[in-house]
Design a protein around this motif. Structure first.
Motif, PDB file in Angstrom:
ATOM      1  N   LYS A  62       0.833  -1.212   0.000  1.00  0.00           N
ATOM      2  CA  LYS A  62       0.000   0.000   0.000  1.00  0.00           C
ATOM      3  C   LYS A  62       0.864   1.258   0.000  1.00  0.00           C
ATOM      4  CE  LYS A  62      -4.418  -1.310   1.962  1.00  0.00           C
ATOM      5  NZ  LYS A  62      -5.318  -1.201   3.125  1.00  0.00           N
ATOM      6  N   ILE A  63       1.923   1.236   0.800  1.00  0.00           N
ATOM      7  CA  ILE A  63       2.837   2.389   0.875  1.00  0.00           C
ATOM      8  C   ILE A  63       3.502   2.601  -0.498  1.00  0.00           C
ATOM      9  CG2 ILE A  63       5.025   3.169   1.899  1.00  0.00           C
ATOM     10  CD1 ILE A  63       4.064   1.709   4.511  1.00  0.00           C
ATOM     11  N   GLY A  73       2.230   1.594  -3.559  1.00  0.00           N
ATOM     12  CA  GLY A  73       1.233   2.028  -4.537  1.00  0.00           C
ATOM     13  C   GLY A  73       1.139   1.107  -5.744  1.00  0.00           C
ATOM     14  N   THR A  81       1.345   7.600  -2.114  1.00  0.00           N
ATOM     15  CA  THR A  81       2.152   6.384  -2.213  1.00  0.00           C
ATOM     16  C   THR A  81       3.504   6.762  -2.843  1.00  0.00           C
ATOM     17  OG1 THR A  81       1.364   5.818  -4.453  1.00  0.00           O
ATOM     18  CG2 THR A  81       0.060   5.002  -2.577  1.00  0.00           C
TER      19      THR A  81
END
Ligand code: DAT
Ligand code: MG
Length: 149
Positions: A86-87, A89, A100
């Motif tokens: 998630k960080i 992207g 992100t």
């Protein structure tokens, strides 16, 4: 404790984003347990991207990841595999959400700055492909009671 493999690709290194990228995982609260700076061999690149061997972009992928030095890392923490994705992207930086890494710093799918393992099985495989056991450090940050109830 869950571990994932992350690699800052040659574009991230060349663009001076190593500190910025590491900072995001550090300040989130994950624990760094392995880190090295290396020139990736063709053999390692082909093994790492083995699942994409039949894709048309495979040769350019191998050429790119071997085109300059890479920062290879192992990070630890509850849920780190999915959270790191998630960080990082979406794969294509043009459609990756702002906030992100790829959404903030990239515009091209072939220059998307960072790799992150996508599941527990691939994380395990990639950690052991890139690092020996002796290169990984087992430690407890003093921060732990301030991050966990
Ligand atoms: P991710 O890196 O988000 O896990 P992936 O595993 O599907 O994405 O693909 C590995 C890398 O291959 C990706 O980071 C960039 C490149 N790539 C993927 N799809 C591509 C495409 N359609 N054209 C060019 N490069 C592509
Ligand atoms: Mg992938």
């Amino acid at each position: 404790m869950e571990r994932t493999f992350l690699a800052i690709k040659p574009d991230g290194v060349q663009r001076g984003l190593v500190g910025e990228i590491i900072r995001r995982f550090e300040t989130k609260g994950f624990t760094l347990v392995g880190l090295k700076f290396l020139q990736v061999s063709k053999e390692l690149a082909e093994q790492h991207y083995g699942v994409h061997r039949e894709r048309p972009f495979f040769p350019s992928l191998v050429e790119f990841i071997t085109s300059g030095p890479v920062v290879a890392m192992v990070w630890e923490g509850d849920g780190v595999i999915a959270s790191a994705r998630k960080i990082i992207g979406a794969t294509n930086p043009l459609t990756a959400e702002p906030g992100t890494i790829r959404g903030d710093f990239g515009i091209n799918i072939g220059r998307n700055l960072i790799h992150g393992s996508d599941a527990p099985e691939t994380a395990q495989k990639e950690v052991s492909l890139w690092f020996t056991d002796a290169e990984l450090v087992n430690w407890q940050p003093h921060l732990t009671p301030w991050l966990h109830e």
